[in-house]
Write an enzyme that holds these catalytic residues in place. Structure first.
Site, PDB file in Angstrom:
ATOM      1  CG  ASP A 501       0.922   7.611   0.120  1.00 13.98           C
ATOM      2  OD1 ASP A 501       1.122   8.690   0.710  1.00 13.98           O
ATOM      3  OD2 ASP A 501      -0.170   7.022   0.099  1.00 13.98           O
ATOM      4  CG  ASP A 694      -0.266   8.628  -3.786  1.00 12.08           C
ATOM      5  OD1 ASP A 694       0.319   9.608  -3.289  1.00 12.08           O
ATOM      6  OD2 ASP A 694      -0.716   7.690  -3.119  1.00 12.08           O
TER       7      ASP A 694
END
Length: 795
Positions: A501, A694
């Site tokens: 990420d 996430d």
């Protein structure tokens, strides 16, 4: 085989039933006598729970029943929905089956897992329909005493076990030395210089000195072998116990007959060396667990609350579990923070070594967040609690530690299965070898069979993986990496794709000043001074970034006013200035052209004479991000940047890091689908993230890592947590994974090669029992010592 009581015995516990007893329970349509109302209640509870099969599969009688104590209600805590319980009274594999099945039938229980080795029961339940007392009551109804797991009591039990093993090792060593004093003269008197009576005296003395080693020191092997055989799973204790028992029995028979070989020296030496390797393994495991134990004990039990703050500074001692959001507490020097909070008064330094692995104290001032479990290494500070002790950073990490102890990695499961088959094959081989030598040279048949049993080393095979993983876990915790799932190291090592990420992972997650452009010949330093003065009291992240970049002497602003979403204005040295969006500043400075660099946020500064400066801010890369990306690329893994940010921003970050594939504007569902598509194509995916969005993709990845400073939800779904928020820690984990797999392969190779050479040598009569004992013990020691190398950090 089921334990069957006599006609006059209690069917549940096996104790005698008093004449005229009226207690009985119908099991499978047959009335069975019970000795007391407690046993009757337990048996009826087992039947009512649909677990009557327990009585056909048990190998020992159950614990005697007792009345249900009212104190069980004291354990209820409506806020909790999971716990670990210590269970007493376990006797066999049927007990595990009965406990798990009985607890699973309690309304509201979602899962129940009984660890037979630690005698700990992990349970999750719905707090709305189930209470801990219901679980404890269900266990008592089927004859088992339980209580919520207590680390102090568990630690005392572990220390007690260590001391007992040391005593057994000491007795075995003492016996070995004394027996050797009598065995050596017998070995040296091969030319007939020792008469028969003296030799018999030596043998009887050796027998008496061997008894403590066999009856006391060898207990772990005999008990372990008996449990293995009862469960129908021949473990590594079986050949050890058979070897000890056979060598001792054969030696006793020779002494009683007055002829034949004796192996008392071999028996005592074998017991001592094997106990020494086990003690070495125990010490290694305890050292590996020390970092986690410190983490578990770091949260204080109490805190100093300040109910009258700020009007009064009196304190009161309260339990840490009673702290709530908004409470004000005083943290004195040397004390640990009882909960997560924000400093409201004072400046200090915090020791975060247990939480992040960072050895140097970190400065914290008013407005800074402080995690529960950190130690105040400076001055006293006043802290406002933002999360209760139960939800603090340390409490979440402790919960992860508890979860990390459950389950085994695939390598360990494979080794256990191989070891079980190995033992079964070894026992068959020992029988065949005995028969073969009985036909060719009966005088050596018993000796050779003993050597085959003793020389084999399933211990090394079973220790090869868990000892290495324990040592590696210890090293990683000391470096700020908490391994939550058992498969992390082996899966990370074979990962083909590493997905990052962006925000908060490869970047700091907060803006920093990247460039300053000045106009109209304005002085760059004065522009910094004016902008910092306007933002002096602002909490906006962009303003904080500008203040942090200012190194010039401060100025002071008056009549400061903030316009939400636009910017801020005020007078500095009597002149009106504005700082913010282009349109907001243009209202006093006149028209200006916007030319923001890709991926940057522009903040303009102007006065009534025109534009003065433009501050370009962007999310800053972590200092260790580039080195980590290159490390994975050199290892042949494909690195991908997967972000919810705009594509141009994502592409710019990827270009700076040399990442060839960057995908932006991804929603949580898009990230999940992307990872699943890779996995469908055969990829092994490692995911690194920090945000709430996430959580789903972290769960789906083959192995996942959460940043320690990220969202709690992401950490709960990750397989590993980087406690200090350092990306370099992930590089440490990758290096440690490679070293660990190499050590495991070395250990497995050594254990296999040793057995391939040693067992045939023993079967062909080339090794005496004492040589076999030394070889087997040294083989286990080599595996443990090799694994302990992982505890040393690689320079």
């Amino acid at each position: 085989m089921s334990a069957v009581p006599a006609a006059a015995d209690c069917f549940h516990c096996g104790l005698p039933v008093a004449p005229g007893s009226r207690w009985e329970v119908a099991i499978d349509g047959i009335d069975h006598p019970m000795c007391c109302p407690g046993c009757a209640a337990v048996a009826q509870g087992i039947v009512d729970a649909g677990c009557a099969d327990y009585y056909t599969s048990r190998t020992e009688f159950g614990a005697r029943g007792s009345d249900m104590p009212a104190e069980l209600a004291l354990y209820d805590d409506a806020a909790k929905a999971d716990a670990v319980f210590s269970v007493e009274g376990m006797r066999c594999a049927a007990c595990v089956w009965l406990i798990e099945r009985s607890v699973a039938r309690v309304p509201g229980v979602q899962s129940a897992y009984m660890n037979v080795t630690t005698e700990r029961l992990s349970v999750q339940w719905d707090a709305g329909t189930c209470k801990p007392s219901d679980i404890l009551k269900a266990l008592r109804q089927v004859g088992y005493t339980a209580w919520p797991y207590d680390r102090a009591r568990h630690g005392e039990q572990l220390e007690k076990a260590r001391k007992k093993l040391f005593r057994q090792l000491f007795i075995a060593g003492l016996s070995m030395m004394q027996v050797m004093m009598y065995a050596v003269p017998v070995y040296l008197a091969t030319d007939g210089t020792m008469d028969a009576d003296m030799m018999a005296l030596m043998h009887w003395a050796s027998l008496l000195l061997t008894l403590p080693a066999v009856l006391y020191s060898a207990q772990p092997f005999f008990r372990g072998a008996w449990n293995n055989l009862k469960q129908g799973m021949p473990g590594m204790d079986v050949p050890v116990a058979l070897g000890i028992g056979a060598a001792f029995a054969g030696s006793v028979w020779s002494v009683l007959r007055g002829q034949g070989d004796v192996w008392f020296d071999t028996v005592t030496m074998f017991i001592f060396l094997l106990l020494a390797s086990r003690y070495l393994e125990l010490v290694a495991r305890r050292k590996a667990a020390q970092a986690l134990e410190k983490l578990q004990h770091a949260l204080p039990a109490s805190a100093l609350r300040m109910p009258g703050y700020p009007g009064a500074r009196e304190t009161e001692i309260v339990a840490a579990s009673q702290l709530c959001e908004g409470d004000i507490i005083l943290v004195r020097p040397g004390e640990a923070l009882a909960a997560d909070g924000v400093i409201v008064d004072g400046v200090t330094e915090l020791d975060l070594a247990l939480l992040t692995g960072e050895s140097r104290p970190q400065e914290r001032k008013v407005g800074d967040g402080v995690p529960g479990g950190a130690v105040n290494a400076g001055q006293a500070v006043v802290v406002r609690v933002v999360r209760g002790a139960r939800d603090s950073t340390l409490s979440r990490l402790v919960a992860m530690v508890e979860r990390a102890g459950q389950g085994k990695p695939q390598l360990a499961l494979w080794a256990d299965k191989v070891a079980a088959w190995f033992v079964a094959a070894l026992l068959l081989l020992a029988v065949l070898v005995f028969i073969g030598w009985q036909l060719t040279d009966p005088t050596r048949a018993w000796e050779v069979a003993i050597a085959v049993l003793v020389v084999s080393c399933p211990c090394a095979l079973s220790l090869a993986t868990p000892t290495a993983l324990a040592a590696a876990t210890d090293l990683l915790v000391r470096r700020g990496v908490l391994v939550v799932r058992p498969h992390v190291l082996e899966t990370l090592h074979r990962a083909t794709h590493i997905i990052f990420d962006k925000t908060g992972t490869l970047t700091e997650g907060k803006p920093v000043l990247r460039h300053v452009g000045v106009f109209r010949g304005a002085d760059r330093e004065r522009c910094f001074q004016v902008a910092a003065a306007l933002e002096q009291s602002s909490a906006h992240p962009l303003g904080a970034a500008i203040r942090a970049a200012n190194e010039a002497p401060p100025l002071y602003a008056q009549d400061v006013a903030s316009v939400v979403g636009q910017g801020i204005e005020g007078r500095v040295e009597g002149r009106l200035h504005r700082l913010g969006r282009a349109s907001f500043v243009a209202a006093i400075s006149g028209p200006l052209s916007e030319s923001t660099a890709a991926g940057m946020t522009a903040v303009y500064l102007g006065d009534e004479d025109g534009i003065m400066a433009r501050f370009d801010l962007a999310d800053a890369l972590r200092g260790d991000a580039l080195a980590l990306v290159r490390q994975f690329q050199r290892a042949g893994k494909e690195v991908i940047l997967l972000s919810g940010d705009q594509q141009d921003v994502t592409a710019r970050i990827a270009a700076e890091l040399g990442i060839g594939r960057a995908i932006g504007a991804q929603l949580p569902a898009d990230k999940l689908a992307f990872v699943q598509d890779l996995q469908a194509g055969g990829a092994v995916v490692a995911m690194v993230g920090d945000g709430i969005n996430d959580a789903a993709v972290l769960s789906a990845a083959d192995v996942s890592f959460a940043m320690g400073g990220g969202a709690a939800l992401a950490q709960l779904h990750a397989d590993c947590v980087l406690l200090g928020g350092r990306l370099a820690a992930l590089g440490d984990a990758a290096d440690t994974a490679a070293r660990t797999l190499a050590v495991i392969r070395q250990n497995l190779w050594w254990a296999s090669a040793y057995n391939v050479v040693a067992i045939p040598a023993a079967a062909f009569g080339l090794l005496n029992p004492w040589m076999a004992g030394v070889g087997m013990s040294l083989s286990s020691a080599v595996v443990v010592i090799n694994a302990l190398r992982l505890r040393r950090a690689k320079n």
